[in-house]
Design a protein around this motif. Sequence first.
Motif, PDB file in Angstrom:
ATOM      1  N   GLU A   1      -2.684  -5.775   8.555  1.00  0.00           N
ATOM      2  CA  GLU A   1      -3.218  -4.848   7.554  1.00  0.00           C
ATOM      3  C   GLU A   1      -2.968  -3.412   7.981  1.00  0.00           C
ATOM      4  OE1 GLU A   1      -7.406  -3.691   5.253  1.00  0.00           O
ATOM      5  OE2 GLU A   1      -7.372  -5.285   6.762  1.00  0.00           O
TER       6      GLU A   1
ATOM      7  N   GLN B   1      -5.986  -3.988  12.441  1.00  0.00           N
ATOM      8  CA  GLN B   1      -5.584  -3.015  11.429  1.00  0.00           C
ATOM      9  C   GLN B   1      -4.810  -1.907  12.136  1.00  0.00           C
ATOM     10  OE1 GLN B   1      -9.524  -1.987   9.865  1.00  0.00           O
ATOM     11  NE2 GLN B   1      -9.157  -3.288   8.086  1.00  0.00           N
TER      12      GLN B   1
ATOM     13  N   LEU C   1      -3.585   0.606   7.231  1.00  0.00           N
ATOM     14  CA  LEU C   1      -4.495   1.548   6.587  1.00  0.00           C
ATOM     15  C   LEU C   1      -3.728   2.813   6.223  1.00  0.00           C
ATOM     16  CD1 LEU C   1      -7.550   1.203   9.011  1.00  0.00           C
ATOM     17  CD2 LEU C   1      -7.022  -0.148   6.971  1.00  0.00           C
TER      18      LEU C   1
ATOM     19  N   ASP D   1       0.845  -1.188   0.000  1.00  0.00           N
ATOM     20  CA  ASP D   1       0.000   0.000   0.000  1.00  0.00           C
ATOM     21  C   ASP D   1       0.883   1.241   0.000  1.00  0.00           C
ATOM     22  OD1 ASP D   1      -0.805  -0.570   3.490  1.00  0.00           O
ATOM     23  OD2 ASP D   1       0.985   0.290   2.600  1.00  0.00           O
TER      24      ASP D   1
ATOM     25  N   THR E   1     -15.320   0.029  18.320  1.00  0.00           N
ATOM     26  CA  THR E   1     -14.039  -0.393  17.768  1.00  0.00           C
ATOM     27  C   THR E   1     -13.004  -0.363  18.885  1.00  0.00           C
ATOM     28  OG1 THR E   1     -14.426   0.300  15.490  1.00  0.00           O
ATOM     29  CG2 THR E   1     -12.151   0.277  16.226  1.00  0.00           C
TER      30      THR E   1
ATOM     31  N   GLU F   1     -14.262   4.200   9.190  1.00  0.00           N
ATOM     32  CA  GLU F   1     -14.456   4.851   7.903  1.00  0.00           C
ATOM     33  C   GLU F   1     -13.418   5.946   7.779  1.00  0.00           C
ATOM     34  OE1 GLU F   1     -18.637   5.289   6.106  1.00  0.00           O
ATOM     35  OE2 GLU F   1     -18.929   5.591   8.242  1.00  0.00           O
TER      36      GLU F   1
ATOM     37  N   SER G   1      -7.252   4.119   1.932  1.00  0.00           N
ATOM     38  CA  SER G   1      -8.257   3.219   2.502  1.00  0.00           C
ATOM     39  C   SER G   1      -9.586   3.963   2.610  1.00  0.00           C
ATOM     40  CB  SER G   1      -7.808   2.741   3.886  1.00  0.00           C
ATOM     41  OG  SER G   1      -6.531   2.146   3.836  1.00  0.00           O
TER      42      SER G   1
ATOM     43  N   CYS H   1     -13.168  -1.656  10.973  1.00  0.00           N
ATOM     44  CA  CYS H   1     -12.857  -0.870  12.163  1.00  0.00           C
ATOM     45  C   CYS H   1     -13.269   0.587  12.041  1.00  0.00           C
ATOM     46  CB  CYS H   1     -11.351  -0.924  12.448  1.00  0.00           C
ATOM     47  SG  CYS H   1     -10.719  -2.568  12.850  1.00  0.00           S
TER      48      CYS H   1
ATOM     49  N   SER I   1     -13.633   2.330   3.626  1.00  0.00           N
ATOM     50  CA  SER I   1     -14.443   1.740   4.681  1.00  0.00           C
ATOM     51  C   SER I   1     -13.863   0.392   5.079  1.00  0.00           C
ATOM     52  CB  SER I   1     -15.890   1.570   4.206  1.00  0.00           C
ATOM     53  OG  SER I   1     -16.690   0.997   5.217  1.00  0.00           O
ATOM     54  N   THR I   2     -13.606   0.205   6.371  1.00  0.00           N
ATOM     55  CA  THR I   2     -13.059  -1.044   6.878  1.00  0.00           C
ATOM     56  C   THR I   2     -13.932  -1.521   8.027  1.00  0.00           C
ATOM     57  OG1 THR I   2     -11.628  -0.313   8.699  1.00  0.00           O
ATOM     58  CG2 THR I   2     -10.814   0.066   6.446  1.00  0.00           C
TER      59      THR I   2
END
Length: 585
Positions: A282, A463, A284, A197, A483, A295, A288, A293, A290-291
């Motif tokens: 992973e 994440q 972010l 990424d 979260t 937005e 990135s 964990c 929406s995940t």
Amino acid sequence: MSPKTSKSFTLNGAKFKYCVTKGDGEPSGGGMVGDLHFDLASGTVWVREDIGWMVGDLSMRPNGLPSQQHPTAGFERRLSVVAEGWMSRNYWYTGGGVEVRLAWLASQAALAPAVPTNGTDVPVPQSTPTQSFIYPQSSHPTSTDNPIDQMPPRLPDNTLGMGDLPPPVGPVQDLLSSYDPLLASSSMLLNPPDGRDMTEATSSFAQASCASTVPIGYTHLPSAFPSSTDGPHLPEAVHPANSWVSSLIREWDSGPPSLVELQQKRGRAILETLLSMETPIERLNAQSTSTPCCEIFRVGTRMGPRPSQLLAMIDLLSAPDISFSDSFNNTVERSVMAAEFWNAQSLLLSGKPFNRGGRLLAAFDIPATESGLLSCQYVPPFEDGKGCSLSHLTNTWTLAGAITHPHSDGIACAMIIVHWRGRKLWLLWPATLLNLRIMQPTLTTTAHLDTTIDIIRHLEGLQVLFLTEEDFFEFTFSLRPNTIHCCLSFTESCHVGMPVRSIRYLDDFELVMGWAHDFLATTLIPDTIICNEEKAQVVDKYEDAVREWEYIHKQPMDRVSKSRIGKVLEGARSLIDSLPTYVRP
């Protein structure tokens, strides 16, 4: 002392004035924030900060830009010893500072050894300097720099939009190509191949160490922080994809957290736990969306001035009763004065080891005032009153070395976050039923390192976000309801937050409230051996969530959503009414 020379610059429509003086000895008297004083006897440059005159940092970043930033404008303006003033990036890339920057880079290239790699085209990161008023002088040679830092400057944005950055073209693309063939095309930059990424290739995860060269004969104070090579042996990442964690450990060990011995050891233990994970973690970044964990909204909308330490200090002094916590154990401290918080800050900024008998204070939930951070006028990505309830904006201010152990904010409550200062690592886990059950003991016990490490090993869906002031200034995201998050402050850090409850998170609301109902009914009340006062505190959080969602339930919304919320609230009220009176708030 020489007469004052008045100077100024304009940024985003605002004019910043400052004065420059020269003489033998330290500056005398007051001055404006951003004023400069050149001590010709010692070769020291003094910078006028919010809290008074501070010794300026004359080291250079790996990209050839000075480390010293303007106290208010931040990285938009840096100190030029040659120009004797605050200069923009254009000065070093297209103006009079080009030759100085290129000459410095050439001198470091001649000193630098071959850069080791981790099997990819991305250099293995070395230790990174950390942000403070007096930066440590690194003992490491400069290695390959972050390509984003090497890009020619772009004009400041007049507005804070929500869109993506345009793809690189022309000289920028050529520069990226010369750094890494994988970044030669703009499509690969925005959508890197092989699972890489943008963070891996270009963010602060991959920053190299800062060289210690001091320009133009000016001296620099010796480092207060130990070299990263002085610490214990660094273990290998169990999974090669997680080798980037090693650079974070080096930074944690060599930066300000090393002044807080207890936290330095705890933070390293947490980071080494990440190295021991058998699956890729992973990461972010700004690309990135929406995940499970959160937005990510990238850079949010602001209608007022930039956030600053001055505005944060105004808020801290305006509130009659600020909540402080002890970062050693995450417990709330009573009767703490703001002066005690700033005393701890001053000790860290001066490079003195922190007294283990004291408290590493963190100020949280500082109400934003009209004269303070509320004047920034952030526009939240939610509309209050339409199936949504927004709470008041607050600021969280942590010192270097602060560790927030895994926790959730409230019950069935999301949180909008705007990062605006410092370097902070966020570990995030989604509010799955498994994770919520693993976290149950933390609701009735104090934070402990052994518990934290055990939780990190067993929670699912990790994440991470590593936010820096330069690359992620005003980076905006929303943590989904409950979260789970754990934070490590690599430097003094700030973010503003706004609790939000919205039908946008209706699925999360139903899952969290269902778990909370079962926890209270089957575990907390009948089986947990704690005092009734502590049980009542948990019940109070639950009832607070019920009241907030009852307010939302009265707002106009579609029938299905209203029915789903009503069903959950009916069961919650029934549970609260059935609880023993000794645990009722």
